[in-house]
Motif scaffolding. Structure first.
Motif, PDB file in Angstrom:
ATOM      1  N   PRO A  17      -4.169  13.555  30.015  1.00 51.88           N
ATOM      2  CA  PRO A  17      -4.649  14.747  29.314  1.00 51.88           C
ATOM      3  C   PRO A  17      -3.597  15.831  29.143  1.00 51.88           C
ATOM      4  O   PRO A  17      -3.466  16.408  28.052  1.00 51.88           O
ATOM      5  CB  PRO A  17      -5.809  15.212  30.212  1.00 51.88           C
ATOM      6  N   ALA A  18      -2.839  16.154  30.184  1.00 51.72           N
ATOM      7  CA  ALA A  18      -1.851  17.228  30.089  1.00 51.72           C
ATOM      8  C   ALA A  18      -0.730  16.868  29.111  1.00 51.72           C
ATOM      9  O   ALA A  18      -0.362  17.665  28.244  1.00 51.72           O
ATOM     10  CB  ALA A  18      -1.270  17.538  31.467  1.00 51.72           C
ATOM     11  N   GLY A  19      -0.183  15.665  29.257  1.00 51.27           N
ATOM     12  CA  GLY A  19       0.917  15.265  28.389  1.00 51.27           C
ATOM     13  C   GLY A  19       0.510  15.161  26.935  1.00 51.27           C
ATOM     14  O   GLY A  19       1.236  15.608  26.034  1.00 51.27           O
ATOM     15  N   LEU A  20      -0.655  14.573  26.672  1.00 51.27           N
ATOM     16  CA  LEU A  20      -1.107  14.433  25.293  1.00 51.27           C
ATOM     17  C   LEU A  20      -1.456  15.777  24.673  1.00 51.27           C
ATOM     18  O   LEU A  20      -1.182  16.004  23.483  1.00 51.27           O
ATOM     19  CB  LEU A  20      -2.319  13.493  25.232  1.00 51.27           C
ATOM     20  N   ALA A  21      -2.045  16.683  25.455  1.00 51.45           N
ATOM     21  CA  ALA A  21      -2.373  18.004  24.920  1.00 51.45           C
ATOM     22  C   ALA A  21      -1.107  18.748  24.523  1.00 51.45           C
ATOM     23  O   ALA A  21      -1.056  19.406  23.474  1.00 51.45           O
ATOM     24  CB  ALA A  21      -3.169  18.812  25.946  1.00 51.45           C
ATOM     25  N   ALA A  22      -0.062  18.660  25.348  1.00 54.21           N
ATOM     26  CA  ALA A  22       1.208  19.309  25.010  1.00 54.21           C
ATOM     27  C   ALA A  22       1.795  18.707  23.748  1.00 54.21           C
ATOM     28  O   ALA A  22       2.242  19.432  22.843  1.00 54.21           O
ATOM     29  CB  ALA A  22       2.185  19.169  26.176  1.00 54.21           C
ATOM     30  N   ALA A  23       1.781  17.367  23.651  1.00 49.38           N
ATOM     31  CA  ALA A  23       2.345  16.703  22.475  1.00 49.38           C
ATOM     32  C   ALA A  23       1.566  17.044  21.212  1.00 49.38           C
ATOM     33  O   ALA A  23       2.138  17.293  20.144  1.00 49.38           O
ATOM     34  CB  ALA A  23       2.349  15.188  22.693  1.00 49.38           C
ATOM     35  N   TYR A  24       0.249  17.081  21.338  1.00 51.94           N
ATOM     36  CA  TYR A  24      -0.600  17.357  20.181  1.00 51.94           C
ATOM     37  C   TYR A  24      -0.383  18.768  19.659  1.00 51.94           C
ATOM     38  O   TYR A  24      -0.283  18.991  18.452  1.00 51.94           O
ATOM     39  CB  TYR A  24      -2.059  17.148  20.588  1.00 51.94           C
ATOM     40  N   ARG A  25      -0.275  19.740  20.556  1.00 49.97           N
ATOM     41  CA  ARG A  25      -0.097  21.120  20.137  1.00 49.97           C
ATOM     42  C   ARG A  25       1.338  21.418  19.682  1.00 49.97           C
ATOM     43  O   ARG A  25       1.591  22.455  19.085  1.00 49.97           O
ATOM     44  CB  ARG A  25      -0.499  22.065  21.258  1.00 49.97           C
ATOM     45  N   LEU A  26       2.278  20.509  19.921  1.00 45.39           N
ATOM     46  CA  LEU A  26       3.645  20.669  19.416  1.00 45.39           C
ATOM     47  C   LEU A  26       3.840  19.894  18.113  1.00 45.39           C
ATOM     48  O   LEU A  26       4.965  19.760  17.647  1.00 45.39           O
ATOM     49  CB  LEU A  26       4.654  20.186  20.461  1.00 45.39           C
ATOM     50  N   GLY A  27       2.762  19.403  17.554  1.00 43.69           N
ATOM     51  CA  GLY A  27       2.856  18.536  16.384  1.00 43.69           C
ATOM     52  C   GLY A  27       3.148  19.270  15.090  1.00 43.69           C
ATOM     53  O   GLY A  27       2.216  19.607  14.356  1.00 43.69           O
ATOM     54  N   HIS A  34       7.965  12.984  21.696  1.00 45.57           N
ATOM     55  CA  HIS A  34       8.011  11.583  22.112  1.00 45.57           C
ATOM     56  C   HIS A  34       7.325  11.461  23.468  1.00 45.57           C
ATOM     57  O   HIS A  34       7.822  11.972  24.480  1.00 45.57           O
ATOM     58  CB  HIS A  34       9.478  11.131  22.203  1.00 45.57           C
ATOM     59  N   VAL A  35       6.150  10.826  23.505  1.00 45.68           N
ATOM     60  CA  VAL A  35       5.404  10.612  24.744  1.00 45.68           C
ATOM     61  C   VAL A  35       5.779   9.258  25.325  1.00 45.68           C
ATOM     62  O   VAL A  35       5.748   8.243  24.617  1.00 45.68           O
ATOM     63  CB  VAL A  35       3.881  10.678  24.499  1.00 45.68           C
ATOM     64  N   LYS A 220      -3.507   9.000  18.510  1.00 45.46           N
ATOM     65  CA  LYS A 220      -3.465   8.618  17.103  1.00 45.46           C
ATOM     66  C   LYS A 220      -3.013   9.780  16.226  1.00 45.46           C
ATOM     67  O   LYS A 220      -2.172   9.629  15.332  1.00 45.46           O
ATOM     68  CB  LYS A 220      -4.858   8.127  16.680  1.00 45.46           C
ATOM     69  N   ARG A 221      -3.525  10.969  16.498  1.00 37.34           N
ATOM     70  CA  ARG A 221      -3.168  12.136  15.697  1.00 37.34           C
ATOM     71  C   ARG A 221      -1.732  12.587  15.950  1.00 37.34           C
ATOM     72  O   ARG A 221      -1.070  13.104  15.051  1.00 37.34           O
ATOM     73  CB  ARG A 221      -4.139  13.278  15.988  1.00 37.34           C
ATOM     74  N   ILE A 222      -1.252  12.407  17.179  1.00 35.42           N
ATOM     75  CA  ILE A 222       0.146  12.741  17.468  1.00 35.42           C
ATOM     76  C   ILE A 222       1.067  11.908  16.583  1.00 35.42           C
ATOM     77  O   ILE A 222       2.045  12.413  16.018  1.00 35.42           O
ATOM     78  CB  ILE A 222       0.451  12.503  18.956  1.00 35.42           C
ATOM     79  N   VAL A 223       0.755  10.631  16.451  1.00 40.18           N
ATOM     80  CA  VAL A 223       1.549   9.753  15.592  1.00 40.18           C
ATOM     81  C   VAL A 223       1.436  10.181  14.128  1.00 40.18           C
ATOM     82  O   VAL A 223       2.420  10.203  13.387  1.00 40.18           O
ATOM     83  CB  VAL A 223       1.118   8.287  15.780  1.00 40.18           C
ATOM     84  N   GLN A 224       0.232  10.540  13.697  1.00 41.50           N
ATOM     85  CA  GLN A 224       0.040  11.006  12.327  1.00 41.50           C
ATOM     86  C   GLN A 224       0.832  12.285  12.039  1.00 41.50           C
ATOM     87  O   GLN A 224       1.264  12.516  10.906  1.00 41.50           O
ATOM     88  CB  GLN A 224      -1.443  11.241  12.069  1.00 41.50           C
ATOM     89  N   GLN A 225       1.046  13.096  13.057  1.00 43.07           N
ATOM     90  CA  GLN A 225       1.816  14.326  12.911  1.00 43.07           C
ATOM     91  C   GLN A 225       3.317  14.070  12.885  1.00 43.07           C
ATOM     92  O   GLN A 225       4.100  14.996  12.663  1.00 43.07           O
ATOM     93  CB  GLN A 225       1.492  15.285  14.065  1.00 43.07           C
TER      94      GLN A 225
END
Length: 484
Positions: A17-27, A34-35, A220-225
């Motif tokens: 959750p923490a890592g993905l939330a950071a990646a998503y909000r930096l999109g 890169h996760v 999935k959305r991180i990749v789309q970003q």
């Protein structure tokens, strides 16, 4: 595009959750995100998987928050694909089930008049006696009394941590129970409420595809970003280089020897492993890290057929006659989990350290143990064979809050903070017993700190302070309309 700032690379260790939330909000185009996830899955301990035609989680994972930033992220990713679940949880003690949160009528039914008098006397005596509130036992007894402490807290807590309650730091109580007391619990049970204590939340949001569906969607959305989510990529260590004022993170080295450059590194790996792998870690910091412990979890899933056995989402087992400490019944969560199947799946949780014999038992032995303990607790018919079992082992799932852990953690945090462009977040990375909302908030705030080049400082998230009202939720705007 002329004049656009060069893209910065952010490496994020861990797809929880923490890592993905950071990646998503930096999109956005300003960041190459890169996760790197060690396992084949995302979601960390909040992932879901298919079992016997149904969907299950790694134990109970409810979502509840009063933080607007976290709620906004959750709503954005779930897009309404969740069910509002009426929470029902109870404590099993002395062969009886006690509602949790406390309901006076239930307590009166379950306890004899003599026991009720004993509980009341114990509570009143606790108010007159000094207790060491820096320890879990003293903190809870001062609010409930010794007798109710035994009924509601002792057995479960000692199973979870593997140490006596007077050797557990009160931080765990402050984080998990916060301002709750016997009086607050009674008020919550009998008085009309505009709101309720976090521990007593009656309703929670649950994704249709299980808790892990949120994190699969986020990945999935991180990749789309334009970002990357690389699974099966365990990190060996964070790379640093000297600067005029100390050290700066420059990237990571994977277990296979691959080195990746980064302008910023966000680590959600165990903070003890993080500092051990950095080549310039002082010996005293390594020693402090080696003295901190994590608790392992063993999950044993049992197919119990059609009968759901009990109506709760999960039960706390405060009983010394069995080894497990909690049971989840996935049939009582979201109907979509069952995928049209009639059978119910229970998940029994056992906790241990690496050196405990339980950790090395075979899947078959653990399955047989779970079946014996179910028969011990519930009046199951002899015809119920309980043939199918499945085991999941989660290593280092709980940071152990032994008395004195904060003194050990302090030099570790100071060292991590001294390294430029390196942040440690999440349950693993901050050595905190986070819920999903705590870790999501850490990820969101870390993204903002990186984006706007603000100072680090997230250690206070999920403390005895109301983190949702903390200063980091309302930092001075940069730019003027920034809302952290």
């Amino acid at each position: 595009m002329p004049g656009r700032a060069p893209q910065k690379t952010v490496l994020i260790i861990g797809g929880g959750p923490a890592g993905l939330a950071a990646a998503y909000r930096l999109g956005d185009p300003h960041f190459d995100v890169h996760v790197l996830e060690a396992s084949p899955y995302v979601g960390g301990f909040s992932r879901s998987f298919s079992l016997w035609g149904q969907t299950v989680d790694l134990g109970p994972h409810r979502f509840f928050t009063t933080n607007e930033l976290v709620q906004d992220l959750w709503a954005e990713v779930t897009a309404g694909r969740y069910t509002l679940v009426n929470r029902k949880t109870r404590i099993f003690y002395g062969g009886r089930f006690f509602d949790y949160p406390l309901r006076p009528a239930n307590v009166l039914t379950n306890l004899s008049p003599r026991a009720l008098i004993s509980c009341l006397g114990s509570y009143l005596f606790a108010k007159l006696k000094w207790h060491d509130r820096t320890r879990f036992k003293g903190w809870v007894v001062s609010r409930f009394g010794e007798r109710l402490f035994d009924i509601f807290f002792r057995g479960y807590t000692e199973k979870l941590w593997g140490v006596p309650c007077d050797r557990i730091d009160a931080d765990w109580a402050a984080q998990r129970i916060r301002k709750l007391s016997l009086w607050e619990a009674i008020k919550a049970a009998v008085l009309p409420r505009k709101g309720t204590h976090r521990t007593l939340a009656d309703v929670f949001q649950y994704p249709h595809g299980g808790a892990g569906a949120v994190y699969e969607e986020m990945a999935k959305r991180i990749v789309q970003q334009g970002g990357r989510v690389q699974r099966n990529s365990p990190v060996r260590r964070v790379l640093v280089e000297p600067t005029d004022s100390g050290y700066r993170a420059t990237g990571v080295e994977l277990v296979d020897g691959t080195r990746l450059h980064a302008d910023y590194v966000v680590s959600t790996m165990p903070i003890t492993e993080l500092v051990k792998g950095i080549g310039v870690t002082p010996p005293e910091v390594k020693d402090a890290a080696a003295s901190l412990r994590f608790r392992n979890t063993i999950l044993v899933y049992v197919d119990v057929g059609v009968d759901p056995i009990f109506p709760d989402n999960w039960l706390y087992i405060n009983s010394d006659e069995v080894r497990h400490g909690r049971i989840t019944n996935f049939a009582n969560w979201c109907p979509t989990l069952r995928n049209g199947q009639a059978n119910s799946i229970l998940c029994l949780e056992f906790w241990c350290f690496d050196e405990d014999p339980l950790w090395s038992q075979s899947d078959h032995e653990l399955g047989e143990l779970a079946k014996r303990e179910l028969h011990r607790l519930f009046p199951l018919p002899d015809s119920l064979a309980l043939v199918r079992t499945h085991v999941e082992r989660l290593r280092r799932s709980y940071p152990v809050y032994e008395v004195g852990y904060r003194l050990k953690l302090a030099p570790i945090r100071e060292f991590v903070d001294s390294i430029e462009n390196l942040s440690a977040i999440g349950r693993y990375g901050s050595f905190k017993y986070n819920n999903q909302d705590h870790s999501l908030l850490m990820g969101i705030l870390t993204a903002n700190l990186i984006r706007y080049e603000l100072p680090k400082g997230l250690w206070h998230v999920n403390t005895d302070e109301e983190y949702q009202e903390s200063g980091l939720a309302h930092l001075p705007a940069k730019p003027a309309d920034l809302r952290l």
